[in-house]
Write an enzyme that holds these catalytic residues in place. Structure first.
Site, PDB file in Angstrom:
ATOM      1  N   GLY A   9       0.697  -1.061   0.093  1.00 44.68           N
ATOM      2  CA  GLY A   9      -0.114  -0.123   0.124  1.00 44.68           C
ATOM      3  C   GLY A   9       0.934   1.224   0.079  1.00 44.68           C
ATOM      4  O   GLY A   9       0.480   2.467  -0.056  1.00 44.68           O
ATOM      5  N   LYS A  45       4.525   1.141  -4.163  1.00 37.85           N
ATOM      6  CA  LYS A  45       5.596   0.655  -4.928  1.00 37.85           C
ATOM      7  C   LYS A  45       5.274   0.415  -6.432  1.00 37.85           C
ATOM      8  O   LYS A  45       5.757   0.736  -7.375  1.00 37.85           O
ATOM      9  CB  LYS A  45       6.002  -0.742  -4.388  1.00 37.85           C
ATOM     10  CG  LYS A  45       6.887  -0.586  -3.230  1.00 37.85           C
ATOM     11  CD  LYS A  45       7.415  -1.806  -2.689  1.00 37.85           C
ATOM     12  CE  LYS A  45       6.435  -3.190  -2.549  1.00 37.85           C
ATOM     13  NZ  LYS A  45       5.635  -2.900  -1.516  1.00 37.85           N
ATOM     14  N   ARG A  74      -5.801 -11.557  -9.443  1.00 36.40           N
ATOM     15  CA  ARG A  74      -6.856 -10.344  -8.962  1.00 36.40           C
ATOM     16  C   ARG A  74      -7.350 -10.091 -10.295  1.00 36.40           C
ATOM     17  O   ARG A  74      -6.846 -10.098 -11.274  1.00 36.40           O
ATOM     18  CB  ARG A  74      -6.273  -9.126  -8.492  1.00 36.40           C
ATOM     19  CG  ARG A  74      -5.917  -9.403  -6.894  1.00 36.40           C
ATOM     20  CD  ARG A  74      -5.334  -8.192  -6.063  1.00 36.40           C
ATOM     21  NE  ARG A  74      -4.918  -8.416  -4.920  1.00 36.40           N
ATOM     22  CZ  ARG A  74      -3.951  -7.952  -4.348  1.00 36.40           C
ATOM     23  NH1 ARG A  74      -3.177  -7.255  -4.898  1.00 36.40           N
ATOM     24  NH2 ARG A  74      -3.457  -8.276  -3.121  1.00 36.40           N
ATOM     25  N   ARG A 110      -8.237   0.994  -1.165  1.00 37.97           N
ATOM     26  CA  ARG A 110      -8.012   0.233  -2.225  1.00 37.97           C
ATOM     27  C   ARG A 110      -9.356  -0.855  -2.546  1.00 37.97           C
ATOM     28  O   ARG A 110      -9.674  -1.124  -3.561  1.00 37.97           O
ATOM     29  CB  ARG A 110      -6.909  -0.905  -1.827  1.00 37.97           C
ATOM     30  CG  ARG A 110      -5.798  -0.625  -2.146  1.00 37.97           C
ATOM     31  CD  ARG A 110      -4.665  -2.008  -1.737  1.00 37.97           C
ATOM     32  NE  ARG A 110      -3.403  -1.898  -2.004  1.00 37.97           N
ATOM     33  CZ  ARG A 110      -2.601  -2.584  -1.772  1.00 37.97           C
ATOM     34  NH1 ARG A 110      -2.727  -3.774  -1.150  1.00 37.97           N
ATOM     35  NH2 ARG A 110      -1.156  -2.590  -2.221  1.00 37.97           N
ATOM     36  N   ARG A 135      -1.730  -6.416   7.364  1.00 41.39           N
ATOM     37  CA  ARG A 135      -0.701  -5.654   6.437  1.00 41.39           C
ATOM     38  C   ARG A 135      -0.121  -4.621   7.444  1.00 41.39           C
ATOM     39  O   ARG A 135       1.082  -4.412   7.154  1.00 41.39           O
ATOM     40  CB  ARG A 135      -1.494  -5.186   5.272  1.00 41.39           C
ATOM     41  CG  ARG A 135      -1.712  -6.296   4.181  1.00 41.39           C
ATOM     42  CD  ARG A 135      -2.145  -5.647   3.007  1.00 41.39           C
ATOM     43  NE  ARG A 135      -2.804  -6.766   2.183  1.00 41.39           N
ATOM     44  CZ  ARG A 135      -1.908  -7.468   1.171  1.00 41.39           C
ATOM     45  NH1 ARG A 135      -0.544  -7.115   1.062  1.00 41.39           N
ATOM     46  NH2 ARG A 135      -2.516  -8.259   0.296  1.00 41.39           N
ATOM     47  N   ASP A 168       5.646  10.610   0.471  1.00 39.57           N
ATOM     48  CA  ASP A 168       4.815  11.646   1.181  1.00 39.57           C
ATOM     49  C   ASP A 168       4.026  12.342  -0.083  1.00 39.57           C
ATOM     50  O   ASP A 168       2.971  12.899   0.041  1.00 39.57           O
ATOM     51  CB  ASP A 168       5.484  12.452   2.088  1.00 39.57           C
ATOM     52  CG  ASP A 168       6.734  13.053   1.667  1.00 39.57           C
ATOM     53  OD1 ASP A 168       6.880  12.894   0.319  1.00 39.57           O
ATOM     54  OD2 ASP A 168       7.202  13.771   2.178  1.00 39.57           O
TER      55      ASP A 168
END
Length: 198
Positions: A12, A15, A42, A135, A146, A170
């Site tokens: 999350g 990346k 997915r 998400r 997580r 950030d």
């Protein structure tokens, strides 16, 4: 030949977004080491692109054969990076990028791969929690898991000499510019890892 680049950071943290931008801007410079996993695809994921989707039995077989540079079990599924996928990228004349969990980073340090280690950090844990919840693919339970894993990954990242570069995500554009420099081999130092709230 450029050393492989090992990218790690909590789930999350952004990346995948950074990698998508890099590959879109430099389609011929980099190659992604496609990991093997026993988890189900997915929606929209393609076998051989996001992951090599394999059965648990096949994964264990590859493990016994010593096919993996690193492997981990996460949320009941196995993930692993094979030596073969890294070699394939290098043979195409591209720099290989590996997206790895902290557990895998430890294992890679025991091999002769000699990569550059780059850690992507969230600005705060509460922001990471928000990103995971937005998400829409995570249950409350999996968000908790997580975040617990994220705490361990951040604690490991703070140990001396674990990572060559730390980038705090950030601001996505700023983080991407830094990440791009790292990937192109132009950046040697990232941000120090900030103290994170809980």
């Amino acid at each position: 030949m450029q050393r492989p680049l090992v990218l790690s950071g909590p789930s999350g943290v952004g990346k995948s977004t950074l990698l998508h931008r890099l590959f879109a801007e430099y389609p011929d410079k980099f190659g992604f080491s496609v990991s093997h996993t026993t988890r189900a695809p997915r929606p929209g994921e393609i076998d051989g692109k996001q992951y090599h989707f394999v059965t648990r039995d096949r994964f264990v077989e590859l493990l016994r054969e010593g096919a993996f540079i690193e492997h981990a079990e996460f949320s009941g599924n196995f993930y692993g990076t094979s030596f073969q996928t890294v070699r394939e990228v290098e043979q195409q004349g591209r720099r290989c990028i590996l997206d790895i969990e902290a557990q895998g980073v430890r294992q890679i340090k025991a091999t002769n791969l000699n990569p550059v280690y780059c850690f992507i950090s969230p600005p705060t844990l509460s922001i990471l929690r928000e990103r995971l919840q937005k998400r829409g693919t995570e249950t409350d339970e999996s968000v908790k898991k997580r975040l617990a894993t994220a705490l361990k990954e951040i604690a490991y990242a703070k140990e001396p000499n674990v990572h060559d570069i730390v980038i705090v995500n950030d601001d996505l554009d700023r983080a991407y510019q830094l990440f791009k420099k790292v990937a192109l081999g132009e950046e040697t130092l990232g941000d120090p890892l900030p103290p994170l709230d809980d």
